[in-house]
Design a protein around this motif. Structure first.
Motif, PDB file in Angstrom:
ATOM      1  N   ILE A  86       0.832  -1.213   0.000  1.00 52.09           N
ATOM      2  CA  ILE A  86       0.000   0.000   0.000  1.00 52.09           C
ATOM      3  C   ILE A  86       0.863   1.258   0.000  1.00 52.09           C
ATOM      4  N   ILE A  87       1.885   1.298   0.851  1.00 53.63           N
ATOM      5  CA  ILE A  87       2.682   2.527   0.928  1.00 53.63           C
ATOM      6  C   ILE A  87       3.558   2.715  -0.301  1.00 53.63           C
ATOM      7  N   HIS A  88       3.749   1.667  -1.103  1.00 56.65           N
ATOM      8  CA  HIS A  88       4.502   1.813  -2.338  1.00 56.65           C
ATOM      9  C   HIS A  88       3.630   2.299  -3.497  1.00 56.65           C
ATOM     10  N   ASP A  89       2.335   2.401  -3.267  1.00 59.19           N
ATOM     11  CA  ASP A  89       1.460   2.906  -4.320  1.00 59.19           C
ATOM     12  C   ASP A  89       1.790   4.362  -4.620  1.00 59.19           C
ATOM     13  N   ASP A  90       1.727   4.738  -5.889  1.00 60.19           N
ATOM     14  CA  ASP A  90       2.084   6.095  -6.301  1.00 60.19           C
ATOM     15  C   ASP A  90       1.197   7.149  -5.645  1.00 60.19           C
ATOM     16  N   ASP A  91      -0.025   6.789  -5.284  1.00 55.40           N
ATOM     17  CA  ASP A  91      -0.967   7.764  -4.738  1.00 55.40           C
ATOM     18  C   ASP A  91      -0.956   7.830  -3.216  1.00 55.40           C
ATOM     19  N   ALA A  92      -0.201   6.920  -2.557  1.00 55.11           N
ATOM     20  CA  ALA A  92      -0.253   6.841  -1.095  1.00 55.11           C
ATOM     21  C   ALA A  92       0.231   8.133  -0.438  1.00 55.11           C
ATOM     22  N   ALA A  93       1.386   8.637  -0.865  1.00 50.94           N
ATOM     23  CA  ALA A  93       1.935   9.846  -0.253  1.00 50.94           C
ATOM     24  C   ALA A  93       1.018  11.042  -0.499  1.00 50.94           C
ATOM     25  N   ARG A  94       0.439  11.153  -1.710  1.00 54.07           N
ATOM     26  CA  ARG A  94      -0.458  12.273  -2.005  1.00 54.07           C
ATOM     27  C   ARG A  94      -1.708  12.217  -1.120  1.00 54.07           C
ATOM     28  N   ARG A  95      -2.215  11.035  -0.873  1.00 50.56           N
ATOM     29  CA  ARG A  95      -3.400  10.911  -0.033  1.00 50.56           C
ATOM     30  C   ARG A  95      -3.094  11.302   1.408  1.00 50.56           C
ATOM     31  N   ILE A  96      -1.912  10.939   1.893  1.00 44.79           N
ATOM     32  CA  ILE A  96      -1.523  11.339   3.250  1.00 44.79           C
ATOM     33  C   ILE A  96      -1.341  12.849   3.322  1.00 44.79           C
ATOM     34  N   PRO A 175      -4.912  -0.211  -3.633  1.00 40.93           N
ATOM     35  CA  PRO A 175      -3.650  -0.193  -4.376  1.00 40.93           C
ATOM     36  C   PRO A 175      -3.033  -1.569  -4.550  1.00 40.93           C
ATOM     37  N   VAL A 176      -3.390  -2.522  -3.691  1.00 36.61           N
ATOM     38  CA  VAL A 176      -2.894  -3.890  -3.817  1.00 36.61           C
ATOM     39  C   VAL A 176      -4.057  -4.783  -4.233  1.00 36.61           C
ATOM     40  N   PRO A 177      -4.077  -5.253  -5.474  1.00 34.49           N
ATOM     41  CA  PRO A 177      -5.164  -6.148  -5.886  1.00 34.49           C
ATOM     42  C   PRO A 177      -5.217  -7.373  -4.977  1.00 34.49           C
ATOM     43  N   HIS A 178      -6.411  -7.782  -4.655  1.00 37.98           N
ATOM     44  CA  HIS A 178      -6.565  -8.924  -3.760  1.00 37.98           C
ATOM     45  C   HIS A 178      -7.845  -9.676  -4.104  1.00 37.98           C
ATOM     46  N   VAL A 204      10.176  -0.957   2.119  1.00 39.40           N
ATOM     47  CA  VAL A 204      10.787   0.175   2.814  1.00 39.40           C
ATOM     48  C   VAL A 204      11.360  -0.337   4.135  1.00 39.40           C
ATOM     49  N   PRO A 205      12.619   0.019   4.477  1.00 38.48           N
ATOM     50  CA  PRO A 205      13.183  -0.431   5.757  1.00 38.48           C
ATOM     51  C   PRO A 205      12.315   0.040   6.927  1.00 38.48           C
ATOM     52  N   LEU A 241      11.470   7.695   0.940  1.00 42.12           N
ATOM     53  CA  LEU A 241      11.747   6.300   1.298  1.00 42.12           C
ATOM     54  C   LEU A 241      11.398   5.357   0.153  1.00 42.12           C
ATOM     55  N   VAL A 242      10.261   5.595  -0.462  1.00 46.29           N
ATOM     56  CA  VAL A 242       9.822   4.718  -1.559  1.00 46.29           C
ATOM     57  C   VAL A 242      10.751   4.857  -2.751  1.00 46.29           C
ATOM     58  N   THR A 243      11.169   6.100  -3.040  1.00 41.05           N
ATOM     59  CA  THR A 243      12.050   6.328  -4.194  1.00 41.05           C
ATOM     60  C   THR A 243      13.369   5.576  -4.034  1.00 41.05           C
ATOM     61  N   THR A 244      13.910   5.545  -2.825  1.00 35.72           N
ATOM     62  CA  THR A 244      15.205   4.887  -2.597  1.00 35.72           C
ATOM     63  C   THR A 244      15.123   3.366  -2.653  1.00 35.72           C
ATOM     64  N   THR A 245      13.914   2.805  -2.538  1.00 37.29           N
ATOM     65  CA  THR A 245      13.783   1.344  -2.563  1.00 37.29           C
ATOM     66  C   THR A 245      13.471   0.808  -3.953  1.00 37.29           C
ATOM     67  N   HIS A 246      13.168   1.676  -4.888  1.00 35.35           N
ATOM     68  CA  HIS A 246      12.860   1.198  -6.265  1.00 35.35           C
ATOM     69  C   HIS A 246      14.144   0.903  -7.013  1.00 35.35           C
TER      70      HIS A 246
END
Length: 246
Positions: A86-96, A175-178, A204-205, A241-246
């Motif tokens: 979920i936190i790796h979704d592109d929209d997660a940071a914008r929503r927060i 953001p995560v299909p299930h 993300v660490p 954080l997300v950018t550094t893990t991609h």
């Protein structure tokens, strides 16, 4: 002075005598009594199946060299994997970032996932309930897994039922299909959640997540204690954080 020795109740000497004493007397039990007894026994058996599921390894073969996990261990693993997705979704940071003004349940979901990864479970539970209350089925899935990990089977059952209800609500942020499969006929009456996460998904660490969460303002809510509050600064940290893990 001799003390009186209490008389022991009569002990049955044979099985037949014991069964005779245990016989149900028809004139003292109504159909309503028998139905209530049947329901009580059914509930107790259902609870035993849930507890067995929590302490019995899965019957499915493991996907890798590791042995099958207990139900609560699988729930803990799935919860953290789902939160990472979920936190790796592109929209997660914008929503927060816009949560302060929009109060978007999707933003509450993304923020709650950061709290889960930071081991701030009380705050995470509050915001997951906010998200689920706003119609987010993924929030209910997280709550189901959270309570299952703790062994709180009654709460887990409640959120398992809510998942099916909320799946049909509009404006879902998923953001995560299930895929949720009802397995109430299986051990424990649990539901199975299949998460569409790649095996090599970036993570993300968690130490970095904890550092970011530690700096957040905390609000106190009556009866719930300190609850971390999201802000725009956290959204920027999440993006980094997300950018550094991609």
């Amino acid at each position: 002075m001799r003390s009186e020795i209490p008389m022991r109740p009569h002990q049955p000497r044979t099985i037949n005598e014991a069964l005779a004493n245990a016989r149900i007397r028809q004139d003292t039990y109504t159909p309503a009594h028998r139905e209530a007894s049947r329901r009580r026994i059914s509930e107790q058996l259902h609870e035993l199946r849930w507890m067995q599921a929590l302490t019995t390894p899965a019957s499915l073969p493991p996907r890798g060299p590791r042995p099958p996990l207990l139900l609560h261990q699988r729930a803990a693993h799935d919860l953290r994997a789902l939160c990472q997705g979920i936190i790796h979704d592109d929209d997660a940071a914008r929503r927060i970032a816009r949560f302060d003004t929009a109060r978007d349940p999707g933003g509450a979901l993304a923020f709650a996932c950061l709290l889960v990864l930071a081991d701030r479970e009380e705050g995470a539970q509050f915001w997951l309930q906010y998200a689920a209350g706003g119609g987010q089925a993924t929030g209910a899935i997280c709550l189901y897994l959270l309570h299952l990990r703790r062994g709180e089977w009654r709460d887990a059952k409640y959120w398992a039922r809510q998942i099916e209800i909320l799946e049909h609500e509009p404006c879902q942020y998923a953001p995560v299909p299930h895929e949720v499969v009802d397995t109430t006929t299986g051990p424990g009456g649990a539901v199975t959640v299949f998460l569409a996460l790649p095996n090599d998904a970036a993570t993300v660490p968690e130490d970095a997540v904890k550092d970011a969460v530690d700096d957040l303002p905390v609000g106190r809510i009556d009866g719930l204690g300190p609850i971390p509050q999201p802000n725009a600064g956290l959204a920027h940290q999440l993006e980094d954080l997300v950018t550094t893990t991609h």
